[in-house]
Write an enzyme that holds these catalytic residues in place. Sequence first.
Site, short mmCIF file in Angstrom:
data_model
loop_
_atom_site.label_atom_id
_atom_site.label_comp_id
_atom_site.label_asym_id
_atom_site.label_seq_id
_atom_site.Cartn_x
_atom_site.Cartn_y
_atom_site.Cartn_z
N HIS A 20 0.83 -1.21 0.00
CA HIS A 20 0.00 0.00 0.00
C HIS A 20 0.87 1.26 0.00
O HIS A 20 0.67 2.17 -0.83
CB HIS A 20 -0.91 -0.02 1.24
CG HIS A 20 -1.84 1.16 1.32
ND1 HIS A 20 -3.10 1.14 0.78
CD2 HIS A 20 -1.68 2.40 1.87
CE1 HIS A 20 -3.69 2.31 0.99
NE2 HIS A 20 -2.85 3.08 1.65
N GLU A 21 1.83 1.31 0.91
CA GLU A 21 2.68 2.50 1.01
C GLU A 21 3.59 2.64 -0.20
O GLU A 21 3.93 3.76 -0.61
CB GLU A 21 3.49 2.47 2.30
CG GLU A 21 2.65 2.53 3.58
CD GLU A 21 1.74 3.75 3.64
OE1 GLU A 21 2.09 4.80 3.04
OE2 GLU A 21 0.68 3.67 4.27
N HIS A 24 1.70 4.66 -2.85
CA HIS A 24 1.81 6.10 -2.62
C HIS A 24 3.21 6.61 -2.99
O HIS A 24 3.36 7.64 -3.64
CB HIS A 24 1.54 6.42 -1.15
CG HIS A 24 0.13 6.20 -0.71
ND1 HIS A 24 -0.95 6.74 -1.37
CD2 HIS A 24 -0.38 5.50 0.35
CE1 HIS A 24 -2.07 6.38 -0.75
NE2 HIS A 24 -1.75 5.64 0.29
#
Length: 248
Positions: A20-21, A24
């Site tokens: 997920h990170e 980003h």
Amino acid sequence: MDFRGIIVALITIGILVTVHELGHFMVAKMMGMRVDEFAIGFGPVLWKKQKGETLYAIRAIPLGGFNRIAGMNPDDPWTEDSYKAKSVWARMFTIVAGALMNFVLAAVVFAIIYFFWRNTGFFASVWGGILHMVKVTVWMLQGFWTMIFGKGAVDLAGPLGVVMVAGDVAAHGMRAVLNFIAFLSVNLGIINLLPLPALDGGHFVLLLLEAFRGKPLPDKAMEYIQYVGVALILAIVLFSTYQDILRF
């Protein structure tokens, strides 16, 4: 609750948070934003390494992660490589990229299951993984709709619930563990896109408002919205943990 369940849960959460990170992080860099820190976990730093402009860190509490992107804090100075200096569309893409990566991860994991356990060809496995991810996403969205609009019981699982399920899953072998990772990845993607303040979906809605207004909301309004969002998230975490304790 056994030790094996704790290990499987921690590994699963670590994979989901990292992916997920990374979503980003990669899009922020593509858009020319400076990322000052990429961290897995919260709290005290266990390990860190500075590489270029970014500090990579692993922190003590393995229940999340974050990217410290220059300019995301209202008090950060304006620079050409800051978040606030980029177009609203670039910021939107950066915000949703984490959840999108969770859907990609789920499709990849389902494809691995098709390839190794169903003995389908490579391209058939990839296509099957994508279709299975979409099917699970639709099924979960239907479940959220039913729960939100009162047609079904509110049944949430918190960290304790994840550990308990992970223990049962681990007893059924690698295929079950991979399914567990894929289902949780879809779940994380959906939850992060909910239009609640403090979640990626809430941030995206604020960016949509900015796009229509031609200017961002005042800093004070943004601050109050974030306070409300944090309070809502804490309430959900407490409620889900309470339900976990009742089940346990």
